[in-house]
Design a protein around this motif. Structure first.
Motif, PDB file in Angstrom:
ATOM      1  N   GLY A 118       0.778  -1.242   0.000  1.00  0.00           N
ATOM      2  CA  GLY A 118       0.000   0.000   0.000  1.00  0.00           C
ATOM      3  C   GLY A 118       0.807   1.289   0.000  1.00  0.00           C
ATOM      4  N   TRP A 119       2.107   1.213  -0.332  1.00  0.00           N
ATOM      5  CA  TRP A 119       2.952   2.414  -0.232  1.00  0.00           C
ATOM      6  C   TRP A 119       3.329   3.015  -1.577  1.00  0.00           C
ATOM      7  CZ3 TRP A 119       2.762   3.987   4.526  1.00  0.00           C
ATOM      8  CH2 TRP A 119       2.564   3.037   5.530  1.00  0.00           C
ATOM      9  N   GLU A 120       2.998   2.330  -2.645  1.00  0.00           N
ATOM     10  CA  GLU A 120       3.540   2.705  -3.950  1.00  0.00           C
ATOM     11  C   GLU A 120       3.262   4.166  -4.324  1.00  0.00           C
ATOM     12  OE1 GLU A 120       3.515  -0.666  -6.333  1.00  0.00           O
ATOM     13  OE2 GLU A 120       3.806   0.477  -8.192  1.00  0.00           O
ATOM     14  N   THR A 121       2.027   4.607  -4.116  1.00  0.00           N
ATOM     15  CA  THR A 121       1.673   5.970  -4.535  1.00  0.00           C
ATOM     16  C   THR A 121       2.479   7.007  -3.757  1.00  0.00           C
ATOM     17  OG1 THR A 121      -0.533   5.157  -4.965  1.00  0.00           O
ATOM     18  CG2 THR A 121      -0.295   7.537  -4.893  1.00  0.00           C
ATOM     19  N   VAL A 122       2.470   6.892  -2.447  1.00  0.00           N
ATOM     20  CA  VAL A 122       3.130   7.933  -1.643  1.00  0.00           C
ATOM     21  C   VAL A 122       4.657   7.884  -1.816  1.00  0.00           C
ATOM     22  CG1 VAL A 122       3.301   6.730   0.593  1.00  0.00           C
ATOM     23  CG2 VAL A 122       2.989   9.199   0.536  1.00  0.00           C
ATOM     24  N   LEU A 123       5.200   6.683  -1.995  1.00  0.00           N
ATOM     25  CA  LEU A 123       6.655   6.606  -2.187  1.00  0.00           C
ATOM     26  C   LEU A 123       7.056   7.134  -3.575  1.00  0.00           C
ATOM     27  CD1 LEU A 123       7.771   3.330  -0.372  1.00  0.00           C
ATOM     28  CD2 LEU A 123       7.604   5.669   0.480  1.00  0.00           C
ATOM     29  N   THR A 124       6.149   6.982  -4.536  1.00  0.00           N
ATOM     30  CA  THR A 124       6.417   7.578  -5.858  1.00  0.00           C
ATOM     31  C   THR A 124       6.419   9.103  -5.726  1.00  0.00           C
ATOM     32  OG1 THR A 124       5.348   5.689  -6.892  1.00  0.00           O
ATOM     33  CG2 THR A 124       5.633   7.633  -8.280  1.00  0.00           C
ATOM     34  N   GLU A 125       5.511   9.624  -4.908  1.00  0.00           N
ATOM     35  CA  GLU A 125       5.478  11.084  -4.695  1.00  0.00           C
ATOM     36  C   GLU A 125       6.794  11.564  -4.070  1.00  0.00           C
ATOM     37  OE1 GLU A 125       1.902  11.949  -2.393  1.00  0.00           O
ATOM     38  OE2 GLU A 125       0.717  10.761  -3.796  1.00  0.00           O
ATOM     39  N   PRO A 132      15.079  11.223  -0.531  1.00  0.00           N
ATOM     40  CA  PRO A 132      15.421   9.819  -0.269  1.00  0.00           C
ATOM     41  C   PRO A 132      14.592   9.267   0.889  1.00  0.00           C
ATOM     42  CG  PRO A 132      17.366  11.237  -0.163  1.00  0.00           C
ATOM     43  CD  PRO A 132      16.191  12.144  -0.234  1.00  0.00           C
ATOM     44  N   VAL A 133      14.131   8.020   0.727  1.00  0.00           N
ATOM     45  CA  VAL A 133      13.337   7.361   1.769  1.00  0.00           C
ATOM     46  C   VAL A 133      14.160   6.217   2.359  1.00  0.00           C
ATOM     47  CG1 VAL A 133      11.299   5.907   2.176  1.00  0.00           C
ATOM     48  CG2 VAL A 133      11.112   7.950   0.723  1.00  0.00           C
ATOM     49  N   VAL A 140       8.655  -2.839   2.776  1.00  0.00           N
ATOM     50  CA  VAL A 140       7.467  -2.651   1.933  1.00  0.00           C
ATOM     51  C   VAL A 140       7.550  -3.644   0.772  1.00  0.00           C
ATOM     52  CG1 VAL A 140       7.200  -0.196   2.489  1.00  0.00           C
ATOM     53  CG2 VAL A 140       8.578  -0.850   0.510  1.00  0.00           C
ATOM     54  N   SER A 141       6.388  -3.972   0.211  1.00  0.00           N
ATOM     55  CA  SER A 141       6.386  -4.838  -0.971  1.00  0.00           C
ATOM     56  C   SER A 141       6.585  -3.961  -2.208  1.00  0.00           C
ATOM     57  CB  SER A 141       5.052  -5.584  -1.060  1.00  0.00           C
ATOM     58  OG  SER A 141       4.015  -4.642  -1.154  1.00  0.00           O
ATOM     59  N   GLY A 142       6.767  -4.585  -3.347  1.00  0.00           N
ATOM     60  CA  GLY A 142       6.869  -3.819  -4.603  1.00  0.00           C
ATOM     61  C   GLY A 142       8.286  -3.407  -4.907  1.00  0.00           C
ATOM     62  N   SER A 143       8.397  -2.406  -5.778  1.00  0.00           N
ATOM     63  CA  SER A 143       9.702  -2.041  -6.314  1.00  0.00           C
ATOM     64  C   SER A 143      10.653  -1.449  -5.276  1.00  0.00           C
ATOM     65  CB  SER A 143       9.493  -1.014  -7.439  1.00  0.00           C
ATOM     66  OG  SER A 143      10.731  -0.460  -7.767  1.00  0.00           O
ATOM     67  N   SER A 144      11.881  -1.978  -5.266  1.00  0.00           N
ATOM     68  CA  SER A 144      12.873  -1.443  -4.325  1.00  0.00           C
ATOM     69  C   SER A 144      13.462  -0.121  -4.822  1.00  0.00           C
ATOM     70  CB  SER A 144      13.976  -2.471  -4.094  1.00  0.00           C
ATOM     71  OG  SER A 144      14.650  -2.705  -5.307  1.00  0.00           O
ATOM     72  N   ASP A 145      13.050   0.314  -6.032  1.00  0.00           N
ATOM     73  CA  ASP A 145      13.511   1.621  -6.525  1.00  0.00           C
ATOM     74  C   ASP A 145      12.892   2.769  -5.738  1.00  0.00           C
ATOM     75  OD1 ASP A 145      14.861   0.375  -8.429  1.00  0.00           O
ATOM     76  OD2 ASP A 145      13.496   0.859 -10.098  1.00  0.00           O
ATOM     77  N   GLN A 317      28.237   5.764  -1.622  1.00  0.00           N
ATOM     78  CA  GLN A 317      27.303   4.677  -1.943  1.00  0.00           C
ATOM     79  C   GLN A 317      26.884   3.990  -0.649  1.00  0.00           C
ATOM     80  OE1 GLN A 317      26.152   4.896  -5.244  1.00  0.00           O
ATOM     81  NE2 GLN A 317      25.980   2.701  -4.904  1.00  0.00           N
ATOM     82  N   VAL A 318      25.618   3.628  -0.549  1.00  0.00           N
ATOM     83  CA  VAL A 318      25.216   2.845   0.631  1.00  0.00           C
ATOM     84  C   VAL A 318      24.633   1.518   0.168  1.00  0.00           C
ATOM     85  CG1 VAL A 318      24.788   4.880   2.084  1.00  0.00           C
ATOM     86  CG2 VAL A 318      22.884   3.873   0.776  1.00  0.00           C
ATOM     87  N   GLU A 319      24.596   0.554   1.089  1.00  0.00           N
ATOM     88  CA  GLU A 319      24.017  -0.768   0.774  1.00  0.00           C
ATOM     89  C   GLU A 319      22.512  -0.628   0.622  1.00  0.00           C
ATOM     90  OE1 GLU A 319      26.015  -3.534   0.723  1.00  0.00           O
ATOM     91  OE2 GLU A 319      27.762  -2.346   1.279  1.00  0.00           O
ATOM     92  N   LYS A 320      21.906  -1.619  -0.011  1.00  0.00           N
ATOM     93  CA  LYS A 320      20.439  -1.596  -0.145  1.00  0.00           C
ATOM     94  C   LYS A 320      19.772  -2.087   1.150  1.00  0.00           C
ATOM     95  CE  LYS A 320      16.984  -0.506  -2.657  1.00  0.00           C
ATOM     96  NZ  LYS A 320      16.762   0.785  -3.299  1.00  0.00           N
TER      97      LYS A 320
END
Ligand code: AHR
Length: 343
Positions: A118-125, A132-133, A140-145, A317-320
């Motif tokens: 349920g985070w995709e919209t707000v994280l895209t914003e 950076p988040v 969260v599920s979904g894209s790690s981008d 650079q930081v780790e994922k």
């Protein structure tokens, strides 16, 4: 010049000086009409790194320790200006807080997501706003981008450790192949801690055909709901051998329900009890032999978070993913750690 004119001139000079000061004040200009004294001091210190932190709630000792660890590490003395928001277990409150941080143009958004989805919209914003988040504790599920990095526990590994402890204990007492009936008190359904711990434990359970998971019941990571869930399971089954409780709060509640139903837990009890977190009170119960095993979930994530933000500020650079160190406590080792436990 008479007194009245002198007064008017002085006022004009004062207003002009204030305008210059506010104009040069940077980050929070025009973002918040009402500022607290802390926010006002951030207005004059452009060197502070502004972080918006959305915590999911305060349902457990673990959670309040986690919040405190982040507040202590992201202090002004360490170069941060922290805005804290408690979502009180509501995803919509977290989404609202994150949107608030975006509109204030904070430098970083840190948050511990209540649920995985349920985070995709707000994280895209946030991404579109260039902020950076950083995820802490849960994923969260979904894209790690959509986020920069994660700092927290390997929840699946925690679940596996619980299963591995049970397997080795059954072996040690010479009952490796006996059938055992297990009930699982799960945390908030859909949270990455519930999903990870369940998955990890079930991986080990799948290797033992004599382990029967009778039921999974949510206790939402709280004492009250843990007690309710356990009482329900005790009404349904009279042959429970093992209780796996996905946090210490639910364990405390479950122990009350078990005692009220006339049973005992632990090394010499009717039911084996496995818990997660490792807060001081629970470690005391491990020492008393009432909880057999407590898989640690380490809430002290603040210092690592501060370190990672400083790296990002330096353009490094930081780790994922960053996983915190965690142990497994049993009566054999708990005394080594109990004395130093502060939460
Ligand atoms: O996500 C970590 C879990 O959330 C902890 O086990 C629990 O106590 C907390 O509420």
């Amino acid at each position: 010049m008479n007194n009245e004119k002198q007064l008017i001139m002085a006022l004009i000079v004062l207003i002009a000086m204030l305008a210059v000061l506010l104009g040069a004040s940077g980050r929070f200009e025009n973002t918040r009409p009402e500022q607290t004294s802390e926010e006002e001091s951030a207005l004059v210190d452009e060197d502070l790194i502004v972080v918006g932190f959305s915590q999911l709630g305060s349902e457990s000792v673990w959670r309040t320790t986690h919040t405190q660890s982040i507040q202590d590490a992201l202090s002004k003395e360490n170069g941060f200006f922290l805005q804290y928001s408690n979502a009180r277990q509501k995803q919509e409150n977290q989404i609202k807080a994150i949107r608030g941080f975006i509109s204030q143009r904070v430098d970083y958004i840190v948050f511990s997501p209540l649920m995985e989805d349920g985070w995709e919209t707000v994280l895209t914003e946030a991404k579109e706003a260039g902020i950076p988040v950083i995820l802490v504790d849960r994923k969260v599920s979904g894209s790690s981008d959509l986020y920069t990095t994660f700092i927290g526990s390997d929840m699946e590994e925690e679940g596996r450790k619980a299963g591995e402890w049970l397997a080795s204990y059954q072996k040690q007492i010479g009952h490796a192949n006996d059938p055992i009936n297990i009930v699982v008190l799960t945390g908030t359904f859909g949270s990455s801690s519930q999903i990870g711990r369940s998955r990890g434990f079930e991986q080990v359970a799948a290797e033992h055909p004599n382990w029967h998971i009778l039921a999974r019941e949510s206790g939402d990571f709280t004492v009250i709901k843990g007690k309710e869930a356990m009482a329900k399971l005790l009404r349904m089954y009279d042959d429970i051998d093992v209780v796996v409780s996905q946090n210490d709060e639910m364990t405390f509640g479950a122990m009350e329900a078990i005692a009220e139903a006339g049973y005992t837990t632990g090394i010499y009890g009717d039911m084996k009890l496995i818990s997660f977190d490792g807060v001081k009170d629970a470690l005391g119960l491990v020492d008393f032999g009432k909880i057999n095993c407590d898989v640690e979930c380490n809430p002290l994530q603040g210092e690592l978070l501060a370190e990672v933000i400083h790296k990002l500020e330096a353009g490094e650079q930081v780790e994922k993913e960053y996983f915190v160190d965690e142990l497994v406590f049993t009566r054999d080792n708990v005394r080594e750690y109990l004395g130093d436990r502060v939460y």
